[in-house]
Scaffold this active site. Sequence first.
Site, mmCIF file in Angstrom:
data_model
loop_
_atom_site.group_PDB
_atom_site.id
_atom_site.type_symbol
_atom_site.label_atom_id
_atom_site.label_comp_id
_atom_site.label_asym_id
_atom_site.label_seq_id
_atom_site.Cartn_x
_atom_site.Cartn_y
_atom_site.Cartn_z
ATOM 1 C CE LYS A 157 43.981 52.723 104.463
ATOM 2 N NZ LYS A 157 45.330 52.500 105.003
ATOM 3 N NE ARG A 214 53.098 55.806 108.088
ATOM 4 C CZ ARG A 214 51.787 55.542 108.145
ATOM 5 N NH1 ARG A 214 51.122 55.296 107.028
ATOM 6 N NH2 ARG A 214 51.143 55.531 109.282
ATOM 7 C CD GLU A 247 47.302 48.817 107.283
ATOM 8 O OE1 GLU A 247 46.073 48.684 107.410
ATOM 9 O OE2 GLU A 247 47.822 49.847 106.826
HETATM 10 C C1 3PG Z 1 47.634 55.231 108.620
HETATM 11 O O1 3PG Z 1 47.963 55.181 107.458
HETATM 12 O O2 3PG Z 1 48.400 55.566 109.521
HETATM 13 C C2 3PG Z 1 46.261 54.790 108.931
HETATM 14 O O3 3PG Z 1 45.358 55.345 108.068
HETATM 15 C C3 3PG Z 1 45.884 54.958 110.374
HETATM 16 O O4 3PG Z 1 45.268 56.151 110.600
HETATM 17 P P1 3PG Z 1 44.935 56.571 112.100
HETATM 18 O O5 3PG Z 1 46.252 56.766 112.802
HETATM 19 O O6 3PG Z 1 44.163 57.858 111.957
HETATM 20 O O7 3PG Z 1 44.134 55.468 112.728
#
Ligand code: 3PG
Length: 215
Positions: free
Chosen positions: A134, A51, A47
């Site tokens: 999710k 961003r 994934e």
């Molecule tokens: C995110 O959106 O960055 C994810 O939820 C990952 O979260 P994490 O960095 O706490 O694993």
Amino acid sequence: MTPALQTHAILSLCRLAPVMPVLVIDDLRHAEPLARALVAGGLPVLEVTLRTGCALDAIAAMARVPGARVGAGTVLTAHDAARVRAAGGTFAVSPGATHGLIAACSAQGLPLLPGAATASEAMVLLEAGYRVLKFFPAEAAGGQAMLRALRAPLPQADFVPTGGITEDSAADWLHLQNVVCVGGSWVAPAAMIRAGDWDGITARARKAAALARED
Ligand code: 3PG
């Protein structure tokens, strides 16, 4: 593509590995070696969060790595879904869900893993035809106790908890009966990506890939 078919596709992806790495890529040159490192470690489903400025190009580059199944995270709008499809992303992950996003993913045949953090949010998505959700932000929204509690009234829902999960906590999450796999950034932290520590990331991926799930 109906939400039921989207769920089917997402479920198949979730069953390929117990952990779906969440990746923040801010240098396009990192995309391909990062994907190779994770696939080599046994984590093929990736994934890439939308961003950063190069996220879509990163998805396109990673999708060419043999064995990789690359999707986008932080997909918030219909416009995001269209851009992910055009870049060659094979699935979309969202922290929540909107009618616009659901309509766009359905129209474009882009399997969506929509986010839910409460019983009502999960019920709305179940009603729409999504059965794999999710659970975000997993630790902050109630942690494992929350998912255990949701299982009784909503046994038909399966979850991919993400947000705050660590190498140490992942195994316990995976033992919950309504968890199909977990997501998290711990497998490929920003510092290791920046340093180009691909062997280190493969080693982390191997540990994550060896985690057992409740079947
Ligand atoms: C995110 O959106 O960055 C994810 O939820 C990952 O979260 P994490 O960095 O706490 O694993």
